[in-house]
Design an enzyme around this catalytic site. Sequence first.
Site, short mmCIF file in Angstrom:
data_model
loop_
_atom_site.label_atom_id
_atom_site.label_comp_id
_atom_site.label_asym_id
_atom_site.label_seq_id
_atom_site.Cartn_x
_atom_site.Cartn_y
_atom_site.Cartn_z
N MET A 29 10.47 37.85 31.14
CA MET A 29 9.52 38.82 31.69
C MET A 29 10.31 39.94 32.40
O MET A 29 9.76 40.65 33.23
CB MET A 29 8.55 38.14 32.65
CG MET A 29 7.70 37.09 31.93
SD MET A 29 6.14 36.74 32.72
CE MET A 29 6.67 36.05 34.26
N LEU A 32 15.89 40.79 35.06
CA LEU A 32 16.84 39.76 34.63
C LEU A 32 17.91 39.46 35.68
O LEU A 32 18.37 40.35 36.39
CB LEU A 32 17.51 40.20 33.33
CG LEU A 32 16.56 40.52 32.18
CD1 LEU A 32 17.36 40.89 30.92
CD2 LEU A 32 15.63 39.36 31.87
N GLY A 35 20.86 33.91 35.39
CA GLY A 35 20.27 32.76 34.67
C GLY A 35 19.78 33.20 33.29
O GLY A 35 20.07 32.55 32.28
N HIS A 36 19.06 34.33 33.25
CA HIS A 36 18.59 34.84 31.94
C HIS A 36 19.79 35.17 31.04
O HIS A 36 19.78 34.88 29.85
CB HIS A 36 17.82 36.16 32.12
CG HIS A 36 16.52 36.04 32.84
ND1 HIS A 36 16.31 36.59 34.08
CD2 HIS A 36 15.35 35.45 32.48
CE1 HIS A 36 15.06 36.35 34.45
NE2 HIS A 36 14.46 35.66 33.50
N GLN A 60 -0.68 34.71 32.18
CA GLN A 60 -0.11 33.53 32.84
C GLN A 60 -0.09 33.67 34.37
O GLN A 60 0.40 32.78 35.05
CB GLN A 60 1.28 33.22 32.30
CG GLN A 60 2.39 34.18 32.69
CD GLN A 60 3.68 33.86 31.97
OE1 GLN A 60 3.83 34.12 30.78
NE2 GLN A 60 4.65 33.29 32.68
N GLY A 147 15.09 28.29 30.51
CA GLY A 147 15.79 27.73 31.68
C GLY A 147 15.08 26.51 32.22
O GLY A 147 13.85 26.41 32.17
N GLU A 148 15.87 25.59 32.77
CA GLU A 148 15.28 24.36 33.33
C GLU A 148 14.66 24.59 34.71
O GLU A 148 14.08 23.68 35.27
CB GLU A 148 16.34 23.26 33.41
CG GLU A 148 16.65 22.68 32.05
CD GLU A 148 17.59 21.48 32.12
OE1 GLU A 148 18.17 21.24 33.19
OE2 GLU A 148 17.75 20.82 31.08
N GLN A 153 7.42 24.11 32.17
CA GLN A 153 7.21 25.06 31.07
C GLN A 153 8.01 24.64 29.84
O GLN A 153 7.51 24.65 28.71
CB GLN A 153 7.62 26.46 31.53
CG GLN A 153 7.76 27.48 30.41
CD GLN A 153 8.04 28.87 30.91
OE1 GLN A 153 7.14 29.54 31.39
NE2 GLN A 153 9.27 29.34 30.83
N SER A 185 15.88 33.52 40.54
CA SER A 185 14.52 33.83 40.11
C SER A 185 14.29 35.32 40.26
O SER A 185 14.81 35.94 41.21
CB SER A 185 13.52 33.08 41.00
OG SER A 185 12.24 33.64 40.87
O1 PAF Z 1 9.67 31.94 31.86
C1 PAF Z 1 9.23 33.09 31.68
O2 PAF Z 1 9.83 34.09 32.05
C2 PAF Z 1 7.87 33.26 31.02
O3 PAF Z 1 7.01 32.23 31.38
C3 PAF Z 1 7.96 33.39 29.48
C4 PAF Z 1 8.51 32.13 28.86
C5 PAF Z 1 8.83 34.57 29.12
C6 PAF Z 1 6.57 33.62 28.90
O4 PAF Z 1 5.99 34.79 29.41
#
Ligand code: PAF
Length: 281
Positions: A29, A32, A35-36, A60, A147-148, A153, A185
């Site tokens: 999302m 970044l 972690g990303h 979400q 990511g864990e 999720q 995060s």
């Molecule tokens: O983990 C996230 O950033 C979001 O939940 C995802 C998997 C990109 C879905 O919008």
Amino acid sequence: MRIYRSKRFLQAYLKRLPLENKVGFVPTMGALHDGHLSLVKNAKNSCNTVVASIFVNPTQFDRKEDLDQYPSTLEADLKALQKAGCDVVFIPTVKEMYQNQIVSEDFDFDGLDQVMEGAHRKGHFAGVGTIVKRLFEIVKPHEAFFGEKDFQQLQIIKKMVDKEQIPIKIIGNPIYREADGLAMSSRNVRLTPAQRKAAPFIYQTLLKAQKLFKLHDIEEVEGFVVQSFKAQKLLELEYFSMADETTLLPINKKEKNKKYRGFIAVFAGPVRLIDNIELNF
Ligand code: PAF
């Protein structure tokens, strides 16, 4: 690095890749952090072409404030993705992903969505399932990386892929932490300096719970965590759950060959932080 905003053009490009080309996918999302980027690097190690998506998925979010305040750092994100070796970025609009129907589909995740994040964030996992499935249908990767930190999720996406027979390998990557232990995060940038200073207490408490878990009853570990947060002025515990890694159900009785994890959600002012830790390893 190629940038696409339209799924049609992205798909046209991906269709032109040689058949033997392995595609890895990192959905995000945006906003970044390292972690990303570690997900992108891992994807690059195992695949020929890495596609990342940046899309703040409205379905979400259960709190409008959280959606409105979600950080956006597109220019920096694109630079970082390129540096990490990403080949293609997909940045769709809400209209491109939802047309005029911004609603989630229904899923049966066999109860994995009924606990913890699912119990506290109404509709969250239906929203995640909806967008991840749509992104999978567009990108059609061989492997997808998550990511864990969002362990629930990750399990839910594995369940979705399994149940719907989507031929994608789901790969979970370990949590990335700041030097002081705070799980990375996108929400961390919203913390005030005082909240940021207090936040590593979350991981410190998880580490202590991990130690206690070896020798003490579940109730005692739980009591310790709840009690520890009572003394914290800037952090409010929403839940702490010790659960089976596969079913995500709370532990009744410790059993030998099972893997357990401690899951936590904490508010620092309006910012909600989650983390988790292996309990027996
Ligand atoms: O983990 C996230 O950033 C979001 O939940 C995802 C998997 C990109 C879905 O919008």
